[in-house]
Design a protein around this motif. Structure first.
Motif, PDB file in Angstrom:
ATOM      1  N   TYR A 109     123.770  -1.600  67.405  1.00  0.00           N
ATOM      2  CA  TYR A 109     122.871  -2.225  66.967  1.00  0.00           C
ATOM      3  C   TYR A 109     121.559  -1.357  66.749  1.00  0.00           C
ATOM      4  CZ  TYR A 109     119.225  -5.877  67.030  1.00  0.00           C
ATOM      5  OH  TYR A 109     118.278  -6.431  66.440  1.00  0.00           O
ATOM      6  N   HIS A 110     121.318  -0.784  67.522  1.00  0.00           N
ATOM      7  CA  HIS A 110     120.149   0.219  67.564  1.00  0.00           C
ATOM      8  C   HIS A 110     120.431   1.070  66.368  1.00  0.00           C
ATOM      9  CE1 HIS A 110     117.343  -1.229  70.313  1.00  0.00           C
ATOM     10  NE2 HIS A 110     118.619  -1.235  71.395  1.00  0.00           N
ATOM     11  N   TRP A 111     121.501   1.614  65.942  1.00  0.00           N
ATOM     12  CA  TRP A 111     121.695   2.558  65.047  1.00  0.00           C
ATOM     13  C   TRP A 111     121.549   1.923  63.601  1.00  0.00           C
ATOM     14  CZ3 TRP A 111     126.716   5.205  66.873  1.00  0.00           C
ATOM     15  CH2 TRP A 111     126.461   6.317  67.785  1.00  0.00           C
ATOM     16  N   GLU A 112     122.123   0.843  63.455  1.00  0.00           N
ATOM     17  CA  GLU A 112     122.037   0.226  62.338  1.00  0.00           C
ATOM     18  C   GLU A 112     120.782  -0.611  61.860  1.00  0.00           C
ATOM     19  OE1 GLU A 112     125.100  -3.066  62.491  1.00  0.00           O
ATOM     20  OE2 GLU A 112     126.837  -1.856  62.273  1.00  0.00           O
ATOM     21  N   HIS A 113     120.071  -0.729  62.881  1.00  0.00           N
ATOM     22  CA  HIS A 113     118.623  -1.359  62.583  1.00  0.00           C
ATOM     23  C   HIS A 113     117.414  -0.050  62.703  1.00  0.00           C
ATOM     24  CE1 HIS A 113     120.612  -5.120  63.558  1.00  0.00           C
ATOM     25  NE2 HIS A 113     120.031  -5.475  62.617  1.00  0.00           N
TER      26      HIS A 113
END
Length: 143
Positions: A109-113
């Motif tokens: 999630y953090h990578w995608e955002h």
């Protein structure tokens, strides 16, 4: 005459003790100053050693990351949008992508955002997944 000799001997002893005491006082003061100087030097040495250790860690990590970047080349770039589109293209949930890469759902999630970036080892795993198709990914996941 015996009394004169004993008085002379006592006076000589008194003067000798006085001279010795004065010399001893000078030596005590010098010794205390030397101890103080040695303690200050030890503190400076400890501080310098801590600084050297800190700089050594920085230079080792910098040289390791530079060597890693050289070995990886420019091929392992990361964009959060590209990562999200890869996951969608492979029709994976964030949890499945995390399982495939060996990271948590929250990390994906953090990578995608764009809140975090993957480490070099994780970039290598992402590069491997980019080369896979949907079937190969499903086989790896055991689905």
């Amino acid at each position: 005459m015996a009394q004169f000799a004993s008085v002379l001997k006592a006076e000589i002893s008194r003067l000798a003790r006085k001279e010795v005491r004065a010399e001893i006082e000078k030596l005590k003061k010098a010794s205390a100053q030397y101890r103080s100087d040695i303690a200050a030097l030890k503190r400076r040495l400890a501080e310098q050693q801590r600084l050297i250790a800190r700089l050594g860690k920085k230079s080792r990590s910098a040289s390791a990351s530079a060597a890693e970047n050289e070995s990886q080349g420019a091929a392992l770039r990361f964009r959060s949008g590209g990562f999200a589109s890869l996951r969608k293209k492979l029709e994976l949930s964030a949890a499945e992508m995390g399982k495939l890469l060996g990271v948590s759902l929250q990390t994906v999630y953090h990578w995608e955002h764009g809140k975090a970036k993957p480490r070099a080892a994780q970039l290598a795993r992402i590069a491997e997944v980019r080369k896979l198709g949907k079937r190969a990914v499903r086989e790896r996941l055991g689905v």
